[in-house]
Each structure stands twice: as structure tokens, then as C-alpha cells.
Design an enzyme around this catalytic site. Structure first.
Site, short mmCIF file in Angstrom:
data_model
loop_
_atom_site.label_atom_id
_atom_site.label_comp_id
_atom_site.label_asym_id
_atom_site.label_seq_id
_atom_site.Cartn_x
_atom_site.Cartn_y
_atom_site.Cartn_z
N HIS A 121 27.85 92.28 -4.59
CA HIS A 121 27.15 93.03 -3.54
C HIS A 121 27.52 94.50 -3.51
O HIS A 121 27.36 95.15 -2.48
CB HIS A 121 27.43 92.38 -2.18
CG HIS A 121 26.84 91.00 -2.06
ND1 HIS A 121 27.34 90.05 -1.21
CD2 HIS A 121 25.83 90.40 -2.73
CE1 HIS A 121 26.64 88.93 -1.32
NE2 HIS A 121 25.72 89.12 -2.25
N CYS A 129 22.82 108.06 -4.94
CA CYS A 129 21.65 108.81 -4.46
C CYS A 129 20.48 107.84 -4.22
O CYS A 129 20.34 106.86 -4.94
CB CYS A 129 21.30 109.82 -5.55
SG CYS A 129 19.78 110.68 -5.27
C1 BV8 Z 1 17.82 89.03 -2.51
C2 BV8 Z 1 26.66 93.90 1.20
C3 BV8 Z 1 15.66 89.23 -3.50
C4 BV8 Z 1 26.26 94.76 2.36
C5 BV8 Z 1 25.77 91.66 1.67
C6 BV8 Z 1 17.43 81.91 -0.54
C7 BV8 Z 1 17.55 81.14 0.59
C8 BV8 Z 1 17.68 81.73 1.84
C9 BV8 Z 1 17.68 83.15 1.97
C10 BV8 Z 1 17.56 83.89 0.83
C11 BV8 Z 1 17.42 83.29 -0.42
N1 BV8 Z 1 17.33 84.28 -1.35
C12 BV8 Z 1 17.40 85.47 -0.71
C13 BV8 Z 1 17.53 85.27 0.62
C14 BV8 Z 1 17.62 86.31 1.64
C15 BV8 Z 1 19.04 86.85 1.78
C16 BV8 Z 1 19.95 85.79 2.32
O1 BV8 Z 1 20.68 85.13 1.57
N2 BV8 Z 1 19.96 85.64 3.63
C17 BV8 Z 1 20.83 84.68 4.25
C18 BV8 Z 1 21.52 85.33 5.45
C19 BV8 Z 1 20.05 83.47 4.67
N3 BV8 Z 1 19.55 87.35 0.52
C20 BV8 Z 1 19.25 88.60 0.12
O2 BV8 Z 1 18.56 89.34 0.77
C21 BV8 Z 1 19.85 89.06 -1.20
N4 BV8 Z 1 18.79 89.72 -1.93
O3 BV8 Z 1 17.81 87.84 -2.62
O4 BV8 Z 1 16.80 89.85 -2.93
C22 BV8 Z 1 15.10 90.16 -4.49
C23 BV8 Z 1 15.04 89.77 -5.82
C24 BV8 Z 1 14.50 90.63 -6.74
C25 BV8 Z 1 14.03 91.90 -6.34
C26 BV8 Z 1 14.12 92.29 -5.01
C27 BV8 Z 1 14.66 91.43 -4.07
C28 BV8 Z 1 20.93 90.10 -0.99
C29 BV8 Z 1 22.09 89.53 -0.22
C30 BV8 Z 1 23.25 90.55 -0.20
C31 BV8 Z 1 23.40 91.13 1.19
N5 BV8 Z 1 24.58 92.02 1.25
N6 BV8 Z 1 26.80 92.50 1.63
C32 BV8 Z 1 27.39 94.92 3.35
O5 BV8 Z 1 28.50 94.37 3.16
O6 BV8 Z 1 27.16 95.66 4.32
S1 BV8 Z 1 26.00 90.07 2.16
C33 BV8 Z 1 27.32 89.91 3.23
O7 BV8 Z 1 27.41 88.50 3.46
C34 BV8 Z 1 28.70 90.28 2.69
O8 BV8 Z 1 28.73 90.69 1.34
C35 BV8 Z 1 29.45 88.96 2.80
O9 BV8 Z 1 30.46 88.80 1.88
C36 BV8 Z 1 28.33 88.05 2.51
C37 BV8 Z 1 28.50 86.59 2.66
O10 BV8 Z 1 29.18 86.33 3.82
P1 BV8 Z 1 30.68 85.75 3.65
O11 BV8 Z 1 31.41 86.58 2.65
O12 BV8 Z 1 30.58 84.31 3.40
O13 BV8 Z 1 31.29 86.12 5.03
P2 BV8 Z 1 31.01 85.38 6.40
O14 BV8 Z 1 31.45 86.31 7.47
O15 BV8 Z 1 29.64 84.79 6.39
O16 BV8 Z 1 31.98 84.11 6.35
C38 BV8 Z 1 33.37 84.32 6.33
C39 BV8 Z 1 33.98 82.97 6.02
O17 BV8 Z 1 35.39 83.15 5.91
C40 BV8 Z 1 33.74 81.93 7.09
O18 BV8 Z 1 33.39 80.69 6.49
C41 BV8 Z 1 35.12 81.82 7.80
O19 BV8 Z 1 35.36 80.50 8.24
C42 BV8 Z 1 36.05 82.16 6.68
N7 BV8 Z 1 37.32 82.76 7.08
C43 BV8 Z 1 37.57 83.52 8.18
N8 BV8 Z 1 38.88 83.89 8.17
C44 BV8 Z 1 39.43 83.37 7.03
C45 BV8 Z 1 38.45 82.65 6.34
N9 BV8 Z 1 38.69 82.02 5.18
C46 BV8 Z 1 39.94 82.09 4.68
N10 BV8 Z 1 40.95 82.76 5.28
C47 BV8 Z 1 40.73 83.41 6.46
N11 BV8 Z 1 41.74 84.07 7.06
#
Ligand code: BV8
Length: 254
Positions: A121, A129
Site C-alpha cells: 500500500h 506528484c
Molecule cells: C483496489 C494505504 C481496484 C492508505 C490502505 C474485493 C472485495 C471487497 C472489497 C474490495 C475488493 N477489491 C477491492 C475492494 C475495495 C477495497 C477494499 O478492500 N475495501 C474493504 C474495506 C472492503 N480495496 C481497494 O480499494 C484497493 N484497491 O482494489 O482497486 C482497482 C484495480 C485496478 C485499477 C484500479 C482500481 C486498495 C486498498 C488499499 C487501501 N489503502 N492503506 C493509508 O494507510 O492511509 S488500506 C489500510 O487498511 C491500511 O494499509 C491497513 O494496513 C489496511 C488493512 O487494515 P489492517 O492492516 O488489517 O488494519 P486494521 O486496523 O483493519 O486491523 C488491525 C488488526 O490488528 C486487527 O485485527 C486487530 O485485532 C489487530 N491488532 C491490534 N493490536 C494488535 C493487533 N495484532 C497484533 N498485535 C497488536 N498489538
């Protein structure tokens, strides 16, 4: 922590030739970097991270979105790698072929000594840019004080690219944007050919990144998960270690 499961996970990692470590925001939580689904604080409390991390949000209000990323960059700069990051460096260094694939945009894996993690990501530290060429943008870093004054977030006008004067944007992949092709291809290849995939700190709901551990499981790899909470990856996990990264991972390399 269940010592039998810990021993089973440590043995799988020790016997593996090709190891992939797949990380999400949870690996950086114990470094003080909020996870993506933590409640945002201060000014950001009224926003949903997924709403801000989009091209539309940047187009609608570039100063707000750039301010959010500068606030996050400042927080990462003040953070340090935790024992979980360092244990991951040990795990991949010990494996004959070890790869880190991260969804995170911070540089804590690198600062913990992990060589060349695959960033699916992008990075907070690679602004670019907005012009089609997306050439790397060079611009003076904001003085540290400028961002901490906005500690709870605020508008900061994005700089202009020095070579074409277009706006500079964060070098991350926003929702609705394609992942870097080379990074995704390398991550899928590593997952499809590994013996063990260790997934740490991810909710496994953001695609296509969330396919990586599922590809490994389908290819017959042993999937080990470290997370204090249940996740949608539980069904493909062979060894589920319910705990935090900084507590569990050092025990895997003790
Ligand atoms: C795309 C950068 C197409 C920005 C991020 C298929 C199915 C459903 C939806 C989609 C699909 N395909 C695409 C989608 C849409 C979308 C998507 O997935 N939506 C989701 C929400 C349903 N995906 C996209 O839009 C992607 N693009 O598919 O484009 C395309 C293709 C060709 C041409 C044009 C377009 C792009 C997705 C990337 C988005 N950018 N980050 C930024 O950071 O500002 S994603 C963002 O979420 C972060 O990178 C983060 O890392 C990532 C995932 O979240 P997690 O890392 O899992 O973090 P989260 O907070 O969710 O969870 C934390 C976990 O840690 C928890 O489980 C918790 O219990 C645990 N935890 C907490 N403390 C601890 C711990 N574990 C261990 N130790 C601890 N101490």
C-alpha cells in the site's frame, strides 16, 4: 499464551525453507501507531480513515488529507520499532528464504532491520506528484513543529512539485486505486510458493492484499496467525496464537 501452540508454531517456522511474514496495522500498534480501525482522535475523531484515504477526499479537500498524512508521518517519526518488528527480522533472517509483505505505510520494519519489505500500500515517506507521470516529488520537509502544533490534525496545504508545479500527494495506495503491480506480483508469488505464512496484526478485510494469506493456504502452506482478536483469516489458519505481536513474536524466536 498456549505453550503447545507456541511450540508448534516455532517448530513450523524452524523447519520451513520459504517463510512469508504478512503484516497489517496491528504490528505497529505497540509502537504507538494507531491501527486503521482504531477510533481516530481529536479533529480526526469525526472522520473515518477509509473516507480520508481516497482520491476523492484529496480532490475535495487536499489540505485536510495532506494534513492527516503529515500528522501520521510525524507520529511514525516519533515511534520506534517494537519487539514484534525485531522478532520478524530474526524470523526472516533465519529462514533460507524469508520475505516480509506489509500492508503498512510506516517504515518500522525497515528500522527494525528487515531488508526490502514488500509494501503493498505504498509508504508515508514516498510522496509523489499528482501528474500522470507520478514522478517522485522533492520538496522541503515540514519543520517538525509545524505538524506537532496540528497534533490533533488540521489542514496543511500540500507542497507543489518542484519540476512541474502540480500538487504533491501522499505516496500511498488509496481505496479505489490499484496496488503497485510489481509489489502485488512479488507478494502473490512468495505466498504461492512458501512453506509457512505468518500473518500478524491484520483484520484481513482489505483486498486484494487480504488474498495473500489465502493464496498461501490454498497452496498448502501452514498459516500461523498472531492477533488478539478473531479475524476472517481464522478458517485458513493452522495455528492461531491469540495475543499481541510484541508479546507473542519474541517467544517464537526465543
Ligand atoms: C483496489 C494505504 C481496484 C492508505 C490502505 C474485493 C472485495 C471487497 C472489497 C474490495 C475488493 N477489491 C477491492 C475492494 C475495495 C477495497 C477494499 O478492500 N475495501 C474493504 C474495506 C472492503 N480495496 C481497494 O480499494 C484497493 N484497491 O482494489 O482497486 C482497482 C484495480 C485496478 C485499477 C484500479 C482500481 C486498495 C486498498 C488499499 C487501501 N489503502 N492503506 C493509508 O494507510 O492511509 S488500506 C489500510 O487498511 C491500511 O494499509 C491497513 O494496513 C489496511 C488493512 O487494515 P489492517 O492492516 O488489517 O488494519 P486494521 O486496523 O483493519 O486491523 C488491525 C488488526 O490488528 C486487527 O485485527 C486487530 O485485532 C489487530 N491488532 C491490534 N493490536 C494488535 C493487533 N495484532 C497484533 N498485535 C497488536 N498489538
Amino acid at each position: 499464551m498456549d505453550s503447545v501452540l507456541l511450540h508448534q508454531a516455532a517448530r513450523s517456522l524452524g523447519d520451513a525453507h520459504r517463510v512469508v511474514v504478512f503484516t497489517g496495522a496491528g504490528i505497529s500498534a505497540e509502537s504507538g501507531v494507531p491501527t486503521f480501525r482504531d477510533d481516530l482522535t481529536g479533529l480526526w475523531a469525526r472522520f473515518d480513515a477509509a473516507q480520508l484515504a481516497t482520491p476523492e477526499a484529496f480532490h475535495a479537500d487536499p489540505d485536510l488529507v495532506w494534513g492527516w498524512y503529515e500528522w501520521r508521518r510525524a507520529r511514525v517519526r516519533r515511534a520506534t520499532p517494537n519487539p514484534g518488528h525485531r522478532a520478524i527480522t530474526t524470523i526472516v533472517d533465519r529462514a533460507p528464504a524469508g520475505t516480509v509483505v506489509t500492508q503498512n505505510v510506516d517504515d518500522l520494519h525497515e528500522r527494525a532491520g528487515t531488508r526490502a519489505p514488500i509494501h503493498l500500500h505504498g509508504s508515508l515517506f514516498a510522496p509523489r506528484c499528482v501528474a500522470a507521470a507520478g514522478h517522485p516529488a522533492t520538496f522541503p520537509d515540514l519543520p517538525e513543529g509545524a505538524v506537532t502544533e496540528l497534533a490533533e490534525g488540521g489542514r496543511i496545504p500540500p507542497p507543489r512539485c518542484v519540476s512541474c508545479a502540480a500538487l504533491v500527494r501522499p505516496g500511498v495506495v488509496w481505496f479505489g486505486e490499484a496496488l503497485p503491480e510489481a509489489a502485488l506480483t512479488a507478494a502473490v508469488e512468495a505466498a504461492a510458493t512458501c512453506d509457512v505464512l505468518l500473518t500478524v496484526g491484520t483484520s484481513g478485510v482489505v483486498y486484494p492484499a487480504a488474498e495473500v494469506p489465502r493464496i498461501a493456504a490454498r497452496a498448502g502452506a501452514t498459516v500461523i496467525q498472531v492477533n488478539p482478536e478473531p479475524t476472517p483469516l481464522d478458517p485458513v489458519t493452522a495455528v492461531n496464537l491469540r495475543g499481541t505481536a510484541a508479546q507473542v513474536l519474541p517467544a517464537l524466536v526465543a
